[in-house]
Write a protein that holds these residues in place. Sequence first.
Motif, PDB file in Angstrom:
ATOM      1  N   GLU A 123       0.822  -1.209   0.000  1.00  0.00           N
ATOM      2  CA  GLU A 123       0.000   0.000   0.000  1.00  0.00           C
ATOM      3  C   GLU A 123       0.859   1.262   0.000  1.00  0.00           C
ATOM      4  OE1 GLU A 123      -3.684   1.956   2.618  1.00  0.00           O
ATOM      5  OE2 GLU A 123      -2.762   0.045   3.198  1.00  0.00           O
ATOM      6  N   LYS A 124       2.002   1.209   0.695  1.00  0.00           N
ATOM      7  CA  LYS A 124       2.880   2.379   0.747  1.00  0.00           C
ATOM      8  C   LYS A 124       3.421   2.712  -0.640  1.00  0.00           C
ATOM      9  CE  LYS A 124       7.059   4.050   3.069  1.00  0.00           C
ATOM     10  NZ  LYS A 124       8.135   3.712   4.034  1.00  0.00           N
ATOM     11  N   THR A 125       3.817   1.682  -1.398  1.00  0.00           N
ATOM     12  CA  THR A 125       4.343   1.907  -2.754  1.00  0.00           C
ATOM     13  C   THR A 125       3.253   2.443  -3.676  1.00  0.00           C
ATOM     14  OG1 THR A 125       5.900   0.090  -2.404  1.00  0.00           O
ATOM     15  CG2 THR A 125       5.550   0.819  -4.666  1.00  0.00           C
ATOM     16  N   ARG A 126       2.031   1.906  -3.535  1.00  0.00           N
ATOM     17  CA  ARG A 126       0.937   2.382  -4.393  1.00  0.00           C
ATOM     18  C   ARG A 126       0.614   3.854  -4.118  1.00  0.00           C
ATOM     19  NH1 ARG A 126      -1.455  -2.756  -3.064  1.00  0.00           N
ATOM     20  NH2 ARG A 126      -2.972  -1.698  -1.720  1.00  0.00           N
ATOM     21  N   LEU A 127       0.643   4.237  -2.864  1.00  0.00           N
ATOM     22  CA  LEU A 127       0.382   5.649  -2.536  1.00  0.00           C
ATOM     23  C   LEU A 127       1.466   6.560  -3.102  1.00  0.00           C
ATOM     24  CD1 LEU A 127      -0.864   5.322   1.161  1.00  0.00           C
ATOM     25  CD2 LEU A 127      -2.228   5.819  -0.870  1.00  0.00           C
ATOM     26  N   GLN A 128       2.725   6.107  -3.058  1.00  0.00           N
ATOM     27  CA  GLN A 128       3.823   6.905  -3.613  1.00  0.00           C
ATOM     28  C   GLN A 128       3.658   7.074  -5.124  1.00  0.00           C
ATOM     29  OE1 GLN A 128       6.182   8.470  -1.855  1.00  0.00           O
ATOM     30  NE2 GLN A 128       6.980   9.377  -3.734  1.00  0.00           N
ATOM     31  N   LEU A 129       3.283   5.968  -5.816  1.00  0.00           N
ATOM     32  CA  LEU A 129       3.048   6.069  -7.258  1.00  0.00           C
ATOM     33  C   LEU A 129       1.874   6.993  -7.556  1.00  0.00           C
ATOM     34  CD1 LEU A 129       3.529   2.339  -8.345  1.00  0.00           C
ATOM     35  CD2 LEU A 129       4.970   4.280  -8.992  1.00  0.00           C
ATOM     36  N   SER A 130       0.853   6.936  -6.718  1.00  0.00           N
ATOM     37  CA  SER A 130      -0.304   7.805  -6.933  1.00  0.00           C
ATOM     38  C   SER A 130       0.091   9.268  -6.884  1.00  0.00           C
ATOM     39  CB  SER A 130      -1.371   7.492  -5.874  1.00  0.00           C
ATOM     40  OG  SER A 130      -2.445   8.402  -5.972  1.00  0.00           O
ATOM     41  N   ARG A 131       0.948   9.608  -5.925  1.00  0.00           N
ATOM     42  CA  ARG A 131       1.397  11.006  -5.816  1.00  0.00           C
ATOM     43  C   ARG A 131       2.312  11.388  -6.980  1.00  0.00           C
ATOM     44  NH1 ARG A 131       1.633   9.477  -0.240  1.00  0.00           N
ATOM     45  NH2 ARG A 131       3.827   8.920  -0.507  1.00  0.00           N
ATOM     46  N   ASP A 132       3.200  10.500  -7.378  1.00  0.00           N
ATOM     47  CA  ASP A 132       4.166  10.822  -8.432  1.00  0.00           C
ATOM     48  C   ASP A 132       3.511  10.939  -9.810  1.00  0.00           C
ATOM     49  OD1 ASP A 132       6.044  10.752  -6.472  1.00  0.00           O
ATOM     50  OD2 ASP A 132       6.801   8.740  -6.960  1.00  0.00           O
ATOM     51  N   LEU A 133       2.503  10.103 -10.085  1.00  0.00           N
ATOM     52  CA  LEU A 133       1.938  10.041 -11.436  1.00  0.00           C
ATOM     53  C   LEU A 133       0.603  10.757 -11.563  1.00  0.00           C
ATOM     54  CD1 LEU A 133       2.739   6.298 -12.263  1.00  0.00           C
ATOM     55  CD2 LEU A 133       4.095   8.336 -12.772  1.00  0.00           C
ATOM     56  N   GLY A 134       0.066  11.245 -10.444  1.00  0.00           N
ATOM     57  CA  GLY A 134      -1.202  11.954 -10.520  1.00  0.00           C
ATOM     58  C   GLY A 134      -2.390  11.050 -10.757  1.00  0.00           C
ATOM     59  N   LEU A 135      -2.324   9.839 -10.306  1.00  0.00           N
ATOM     60  CA  LEU A 135      -3.407   8.876 -10.464  1.00  0.00           C
ATOM     61  C   LEU A 135      -3.990   8.540  -9.091  1.00  0.00           C
ATOM     62  CD1 LEU A 135      -1.797   6.426 -13.060  1.00  0.00           C
ATOM     63  CD2 LEU A 135      -3.506   8.200 -13.518  1.00  0.00           C
ATOM     64  N   ALA A 136      -5.234   8.091  -9.108  1.00  0.00           N
ATOM     65  CA  ALA A 136      -5.868   7.677  -7.855  1.00  0.00           C
ATOM     66  C   ALA A 136      -5.284   6.339  -7.406  1.00  0.00           C
ATOM     67  CB  ALA A 136      -7.387   7.554  -8.033  1.00  0.00           C
ATOM     68  N   PRO A 137      -5.188   6.097  -6.094  1.00  0.00           N
ATOM     69  CA  PRO A 137      -4.687   4.790  -5.614  1.00  0.00           C
ATOM     70  C   PRO A 137      -5.471   3.617  -6.182  1.00  0.00           C
ATOM     71  CG  PRO A 137      -4.842   6.360  -3.808  1.00  0.00           C
ATOM     72  CD  PRO A 137      -5.476   7.020  -4.976  1.00  0.00           C
ATOM     73  N   ARG A 138      -6.775   3.811  -6.411  1.00  0.00           N
ATOM     74  CA  ARG A 138      -7.587   2.741  -6.981  1.00  0.00           C
ATOM     75  C   ARG A 138      -7.151   2.429  -8.407  1.00  0.00           C
ATOM     76  NH1 ARG A 138     -12.497   0.556  -5.709  1.00  0.00           N
ATOM     77  NH2 ARG A 138     -13.801  -0.207  -7.413  1.00  0.00           N
ATOM     78  N   GLN A 139      -6.787   3.485  -9.172  1.00  0.00           N
ATOM     79  CA  GLN A 139      -6.286   3.268 -10.532  1.00  0.00           C
ATOM     80  C   GLN A 139      -4.970   2.487 -10.511  1.00  0.00           C
ATOM     81  OE1 GLN A 139      -6.715   7.643 -11.446  1.00  0.00           O
ATOM     82  NE2 GLN A 139      -7.314   6.811 -13.454  1.00  0.00           N
ATOM     83  N   ILE A 140      -4.100   2.835  -9.578  1.00  0.00           N
ATOM     84  CA  ILE A 140      -2.815   2.126  -9.470  1.00  0.00           C
ATOM     85  C   ILE A 140      -3.060   0.650  -9.164  1.00  0.00           C
ATOM     86  CG2 ILE A 140      -0.645   1.985  -8.192  1.00  0.00           C
ATOM     87  CD1 ILE A 140      -0.789   4.435  -9.925  1.00  0.00           C
ATOM     88  N   LYS A 141      -3.950   0.395  -8.221  1.00  0.00           N
ATOM     89  CA  LYS A 141      -4.231  -0.992  -7.820  1.00  0.00           C
ATOM     90  C   LYS A 141      -4.774  -1.791  -8.993  1.00  0.00           C
ATOM     91  CE  LYS A 141      -6.872  -3.698  -4.461  1.00  0.00           C
ATOM     92  NZ  LYS A 141      -7.809  -3.634  -3.299  1.00  0.00           N
ATOM     93  N   PHE A 142      -5.755  -1.208  -9.734  1.00  0.00           N
ATOM     94  CA  PHE A 142      -6.349  -1.930 -10.857  1.00  0.00           C
ATOM     95  C   PHE A 142      -5.343  -2.128 -11.984  1.00  0.00           C
ATOM     96  CE2 PHE A 142     -10.978  -0.678  -9.784  1.00  0.00           C
ATOM     97  CZ  PHE A 142     -11.008  -1.695  -8.855  1.00  0.00           C
ATOM     98  N   TRP A 143      -4.462  -1.140 -12.181  1.00  0.00           N
ATOM     99  CA  TRP A 143      -3.464  -1.302 -13.252  1.00  0.00           C
ATOM    100  C   TRP A 143      -2.572  -2.507 -12.969  1.00  0.00           C
ATOM    101  CZ3 TRP A 143       1.658  -1.770 -14.125  1.00  0.00           C
ATOM    102  CH2 TRP A 143       2.109  -1.602 -15.429  1.00  0.00           C
ATOM    103  N   PHE A 144      -2.098  -2.653 -11.749  1.00  0.00           N
ATOM    104  CA  PHE A 144      -1.238  -3.790 -11.413  1.00  0.00           C
ATOM    105  C   PHE A 144      -2.007  -5.111 -11.506  1.00  0.00           C
ATOM    106  CE2 PHE A 144       1.671  -0.620  -9.812  1.00  0.00           C
ATOM    107  CZ  PHE A 144       2.917  -1.206  -9.988  1.00  0.00           C
ATOM    108  N   GLN A 145      -3.280  -5.103 -11.108  1.00  0.00           N
ATOM    109  CA  GLN A 145      -4.064  -6.330 -11.243  1.00  0.00           C
ATOM    110  C   GLN A 145      -4.218  -6.723 -12.710  1.00  0.00           C
ATOM    111  OE1 GLN A 145      -7.761  -5.629  -9.220  1.00  0.00           O
ATOM    112  NE2 GLN A 145      -6.905  -5.962  -7.177  1.00  0.00           N
ATOM    113  N   ASN A 146      -4.547  -5.729 -13.568  1.00  0.00           N
ATOM    114  CA  ASN A 146      -4.702  -6.017 -14.993  1.00  0.00           C
ATOM    115  C   ASN A 146      -3.379  -6.460 -15.622  1.00  0.00           C
ATOM    116  OD1 ASN A 146      -7.372  -5.283 -14.797  1.00  0.00           O
ATOM    117  ND2 ASN A 146      -7.027  -3.171 -15.462  1.00  0.00           N
ATOM    118  N   ARG A 147      -2.284  -5.850 -15.166  1.00  0.00           N
ATOM    119  CA  ARG A 147      -0.975  -6.197 -15.754  1.00  0.00           C
ATOM    120  C   ARG A 147      -0.579  -7.619 -15.367  1.00  0.00           C
ATOM    121  NH1 ARG A 147       2.233  -7.338 -18.666  1.00  0.00           N
ATOM    122  NH2 ARG A 147       4.211  -6.364 -19.242  1.00  0.00           N
TER     123      ARG A 147
END
Length: 734
Positions: free
Chosen positions: A52-76
């Motif tokens: 969760e900590k890494t996903r929050l960091q990516l959310s801040r760096d890329l301007g995406l919602a944490p939910r988007q980050i989570k779904f992207w990794f699941q889809n990938r």
Amino acid sequence: MEYGSTGGGAASSSGGGDAADAQRKKKCFHRHTAHQIQSLEAVFKECPHPDEKTRLQLSRDLGLAPRQIKFWFQNRRTQLKSQHERADNSALRSENDRIRCENIAMREAIKNVICPSCGGPPVEHTYFDEQKLRMENLQLKEELDKISSIAAKYMGRPIAQLPPVQPVHLSSLNLMSMSNFGLPGPSLDLDLLPGSSTSTVPSLTFPTLNISDMDKSLMADIAGNAMEELIRLLQTNEPLWTKSTTDGRHVLNVDTYDQIFPKANSSLKNPNVRVEASRESGVVIMNGLALVDMFIDVNKWAEFFPTIVSKAGTLEVISCGIMDSRSSTLQLMYEEQQVLSPLVPTRHLYFLRFCQQIEPGSWAIVDVSYDITQENLYPPSSCKVHKLPSGCLIQDMPNGYSKVTWLEHVEVEEKGSIHRLYRDLIHSGMAFGAERWLGSLQRMCERDACLMVSGNSSRELGGVIPSPEGKKSMMKVSQRMVSSFCASINPSNGHQWNNISTTNEFEVRATLQKCTDPGQPNGVVISAASTIWLPVPPQHVFNFLRDERTRSQWDVLSNQNPVQEVAHIANGSHPGNSISVLRAYNTSQNNMLILQESCIDSSGSLVVYSPVDLQSINIAMSGEDTTYIPLLPSGFTILRDGRHDGGSNEASMNNNNDTMGEHNRTGGGRGGGSLVTVAFQILVSSLSSSAKMSPESVNTVNNLIGNTIHQIKAALNCSNFEFNSAAALNTEYR
């Protein structure tokens, strides 16, 4: 890579729908930028399962919602899994076509083969069979040479000088080998119990598991989800956890748990399933990384918990993780858990163990059950156990200490009735709960820390004062004695308990097995045990049994001779955690001593002892190798009976012998009692082809255990008390 649905277009306006409904029905469409995809792909290569900590960091760096980050990794992960499946299927089809063509060609070639001598059909050649036999003979010869060298080292002379073994039909018990002081005792004619086997017990081995990449990906997903649940359970208090008003233990609120984790608790609809959930925290004298190494190494794991873990093994290492921090280590493991009594069956578990470093100096280790599809890996237990996310959080503290928060959470479906003596203890969750695990861990870490403390024994033995190496050697041989004792109470690998006596007070169970390992007397050993309830707090029973001054009151083989402690090694902060060498006076064999270890923690205690000759003690005191010192331990296990004791456990552990008399006079007071298991091991002097015990043998074993129990009850002034099982019998537990 797209997030959300790719379907576009406005909703149909037919039917008179208004603009607001059309806007709500309009599906979202979002495409990540090339920079965002490039950054996500870079992180995915390093860690496909970010926390969760890494996903929050990516959310801040890329301007995406944490939910988007989570779904992207699941889809990938799903996309990568599909690519691997397609590649594997293609390779398998090609290999299948190649083998089919080769098979057809071989069939055609075989049809045309003829014998060059007679022109008839070919005859199978025995050359390959002979070569196979030669290789097997060579392996057997190497094993024989290895065993011969071990035997020569153990016997003190070359194996060629040993006399040939003559078959002997008479089988008798040698009480000298299990007697506390080597006193002569009555000989027994003891044949093998029905169904017993004298074959060598195989070690814990498992067949090779064919785990595909798809299975490994599924295991990683299960472990990742279990880790998230574990951290929430460890870090959340009310309303998920509440404190019991009776004993102060943490109690899981099942309704709240169902709301937070609805899918994880679906099996609770089965009325036969019982939940055991417990959480404890405490300070451990060991740094965090060393604790993590102990969890990952299955041999160290079993060595640290001999009173709980009777068998353990690693079936497959899914991921080795990062070497420096052990983070992302994932293993598929097997474990057999025990309560030290023949009345409680062991629990068998197949589970995933996943380690993750949360932050510098902080690790989380989660265990979660994983179903094995292959059958007959290990005999099933009499209860079905499913481990929900359990484990511990380890946090480094100053001075090499660690804070450990432990969680045990399992679903249990009993296939048979629980013995009346252990119903309260097991249904309360204390038998296999977090308090027992953490207490054992704290005691074993203290034991290891004592090796680092300089200081000699307070008493000399024949002028020998143990050096630091001698102290370490004594602790090592004593630990082997305790582990052997625990293994004898719950025999596995096909050795079953046989009920040889049942009375209103107790029942005696026994089993036989052949000992061939170094460090054990060579021959067949009978293990006999019985469990009783005493209306006395466990601390008082422990103090009575470990004290050499009161030993003559219960030891039927001492003939009431006085006993003196001639050597003492402390292995913990509690005065009851110690290793002693005892000597009895007025005995016929002055060179026979007793090695005894007593240990106690918040969940229970042990008093284990074994007869050892003076030469073996001197070898250990001098720091020499103790691997081949034969040990045949007997002793006692003491557990709480699971009833409310009306006071804190710490207060109970701080009581001393002065309060025992008042407690005995009041018949136990408000508090709960003790469950005491008495266990003896006796060496059979020779083997027998028979498969049953004679009535004389049964009577002698029953008398040995019965007299010991009666003398303990008489010494503690509780001969007239019996276990009141009315509450247990009239209560239905779910």
